[in-house]
Design a protein around this motif. Sequence first.
Motif, PDB file in Angstrom:
ATOM      1  N   VAL A 300      10.245  -0.682   7.943  1.00  0.00           N
ATOM      2  CA  VAL A 300      10.407  -0.779   6.497  1.00  0.00           C
ATOM      3  C   VAL A 300       9.590   0.347   5.887  1.00  0.00           C
ATOM      4  N   ALA A 301      10.222   1.134   5.037  1.00  0.00           N
ATOM      5  CA  ALA A 301       9.593   2.365   4.556  1.00  0.00           C
ATOM      6  C   ALA A 301       8.237   2.128   3.917  1.00  0.00           C
ATOM      7  N   ASP A 302       8.097   1.049   3.139  1.00  0.00           N
ATOM      8  CA  ASP A 302       6.833   0.825   2.434  1.00  0.00           C
ATOM      9  C   ASP A 302       5.900  -0.113   3.180  1.00  0.00           C
ATOM     10  N   ASN A 303       6.232  -0.448   4.445  1.00  0.00           N
ATOM     11  CA  ASN A 303       5.365  -1.348   5.201  1.00  0.00           C
ATOM     12  C   ASN A 303       5.386  -0.979   6.686  1.00  0.00           C
ATOM     13  N   PRO A 304       4.757   0.128   7.062  1.00  0.00           N
ATOM     14  CA  PRO A 304       4.692   0.486   8.478  1.00  0.00           C
ATOM     15  C   PRO A 304       3.881  -0.540   9.259  1.00  0.00           C
ATOM     16  N   LEU A 305       4.282  -0.787  10.503  1.00  0.00           N
ATOM     17  CA  LEU A 305       3.570  -1.731  11.358  1.00  0.00           C
ATOM     18  C   LEU A 305       2.775  -0.954  12.394  1.00  0.00           C
ATOM     19  N   PHE A 306       1.478  -1.258  12.492  1.00  0.00           N
ATOM     20  CA  PHE A 306       0.593  -0.576  13.422  1.00  0.00           C
ATOM     21  C   PHE A 306       0.190  -1.518  14.545  1.00  0.00           C
ATOM     22  N   ALA A 307       0.236  -1.047  15.791  1.00  0.00           N
ATOM     23  CA  ALA A 307      -0.087  -1.887  16.941  1.00  0.00           C
ATOM     24  C   ALA A 307      -1.577  -2.209  17.021  1.00  0.00           C
ATOM     25  N   LEU A 308      -2.442  -1.336  16.481  1.00  0.00           N
ATOM     26  CA  LEU A 308      -3.877  -1.592  16.442  1.00  0.00           C
ATOM     27  C   LEU A 308      -4.173  -2.502  15.257  1.00  0.00           C
ATOM     28  N   TYR A 309      -4.766  -3.662  15.522  1.00  0.00           N
ATOM     29  CA  TYR A 309      -4.921  -4.631  14.436  1.00  0.00           C
ATOM     30  C   TYR A 309      -5.788  -4.095  13.307  1.00  0.00           C
ATOM     31  N   GLY A 310      -6.868  -3.376  13.617  1.00  0.00           N
ATOM     32  CA  GLY A 310      -7.722  -2.847  12.562  1.00  0.00           C
ATOM     33  C   GLY A 310      -6.960  -1.985  11.577  1.00  0.00           C
ATOM     34  N   ASP A 311      -6.023  -1.169  12.081  1.00  0.00           N
ATOM     35  CA  ASP A 311      -5.207  -0.342  11.198  1.00  0.00           C
ATOM     36  C   ASP A 311      -4.270  -1.197  10.355  1.00  0.00           C
ATOM     37  N   ASN A 312      -3.697  -2.228  10.976  1.00  0.00           N
ATOM     38  CA  ASN A 312      -2.730  -3.042  10.246  1.00  0.00           C
ATOM     39  C   ASN A 312      -3.401  -3.839   9.130  1.00  0.00           C
ATOM     40  N   VAL A 313      -4.592  -4.365   9.410  1.00  0.00           N
ATOM     41  CA  VAL A 313      -5.257  -5.166   8.379  1.00  0.00           C
ATOM     42  C   VAL A 313      -5.770  -4.274   7.250  1.00  0.00           C
ATOM     43  N   MET A 314      -6.229  -3.071   7.560  1.00  0.00           N
ATOM     44  CA  MET A 314      -6.692  -2.184   6.495  1.00  0.00           C
ATOM     45  C   MET A 314      -5.535  -1.759   5.595  1.00  0.00           C
ATOM     46  N   LYS A 315      -4.364  -1.581   6.166  1.00  0.00           N
ATOM     47  CA  LYS A 315      -3.176  -1.293   5.357  1.00  0.00           C
ATOM     48  C   LYS A 315      -3.020  -2.348   4.261  1.00  0.00           C
ATOM     49  N   GLY A 316      -3.139  -3.619   4.653  1.00  0.00           N
ATOM     50  CA  GLY A 316      -2.975  -4.695   3.684  1.00  0.00           C
ATOM     51  C   GLY A 316      -4.111  -4.777   2.691  1.00  0.00           C
ATOM     52  N   ILE A 317      -5.342  -4.612   3.151  1.00  0.00           N
ATOM     53  CA  ILE A 317      -6.506  -4.745   2.279  1.00  0.00           C
ATOM     54  C   ILE A 317      -6.529  -3.650   1.217  1.00  0.00           C
ATOM     55  N   ILE A 318      -6.218  -2.427   1.617  1.00  0.00           N
ATOM     56  CA  ILE A 318      -6.234  -1.309   0.667  1.00  0.00           C
ATOM     57  C   ILE A 318      -5.253  -1.556  -0.470  1.00  0.00           C
ATOM     58  N   ARG A 319      -4.104  -2.140  -0.139  1.00  0.00           N
ATOM     59  CA  ARG A 319      -3.114  -2.437  -1.170  1.00  0.00           C
ATOM     60  C   ARG A 319      -3.501  -3.644  -2.019  1.00  0.00           C
ATOM     61  N   SER A 320      -4.162  -4.616  -1.393  1.00  0.00           N
ATOM     62  CA  SER A 320      -4.408  -5.894  -2.072  1.00  0.00           C
ATOM     63  C   SER A 320      -5.596  -5.858  -3.012  1.00  0.00           C
ATOM     64  N   PHE A 321      -6.602  -5.025  -2.728  1.00  0.00           N
ATOM     65  CA  PHE A 321      -7.840  -5.040  -3.504  1.00  0.00           C
ATOM     66  C   PHE A 321      -8.169  -3.635  -4.019  1.00  0.00           C
TER      67      PHE A 321
END
Length: 341
Positions: A300-321
């Motif tokens: 999904v263009a606006d939601n890349p999925l990263f296999a490393l969990y730290g990268d994936n969670v930071m993706k969400g946190i940066i957008r959320s807060f």
Amino acid sequence: MTDRLPVLDLRDAAGTAERRAEFLDRLRRAIHEVGFFQLVGHGVEDAEDMLELARKFFNLPEPDRLALNILDSPLFRGYSELGREHTKGIPDQRQQLDIGPEQLEHTPVPGDPAYRCLIGPNKWPAAMPELRPAIESWINRLTGLSHQLLRLMLESLGAPAGFLDDVVDPDPQIHLKLLHYPGPVRTSEDTGTGQGTGLHNDLGLLTLLVQDDNGGLQVAVDENRFIDVPPIPGAFVVNLGELLEVATRGYVRATLHRVVRPAPGVNRYSIPFFFNPRLDATMQPLPSPYVEDADGVIDVADNPLFALYGDNVMKGIIRSFPDIVARHHPTLAATTGPSRS
């Protein structure tokens, strides 16, 4: 995708060989076809006590809650007022208390990956000393239950039950939220979106949620069609996160879901518990016949999925807060891709 949300009884997994096989088959179909189910028979009996503690916390005087203001936390932990967390750029209409693993404070060093900023201690309310031991007990029990459930999911997919043990042991990056969704008191307080929590996927492995009897959680079954998740006393609502979708090459989907804001004068409370890999753990494809034949993760263009969990969670946190990022981590504001270290 079916309209029905399955209800699974964990006691069946410890029953006869026939009952266990039937349980595993229903579990596999639930995580493949729906991505959500309700779990009973799990042995955790104090959900109502925890919901009552959540009500008590959100009824504390505002200065006691703001003493834990998440805006003051570079760890993204503490109390959030209405609208502090965003989903897809829209403020969520909920109050919350964010709790992570209780850890020693980490002193950043040059070259640290971005996710290292999440390591440290929690904030606890001085006005409610009983909250910390209750939440820590709850976290310990739900961590064990989540690990048991994860192993059963892998078994249902024909994979070795312990294949993901090394990504969660010994320190999974758990995350717990106390949530309060107040219905608007006055028409002027209604944002017009109806958004309690906006449409999203969870970021890790799996989520266990207890909700009160007011409902509001909805699961996307088609692009523009949702079904309500009915409250079942004592049940956990279970759904899967993006990292399990990565590990199963899309056979298991991290299903989109949202929470509709309650009606005026209604207060909804819920407690989600997120069971995630270690921050530095990378997901590998499961050795499973279902995974081998899967179509792969949908990009999904606006939601890349990263296999490393730290990268994936930071993706969400940066957008959320965005306010916390701007205050404590301004260099992260443009960072939504994988770590370079």
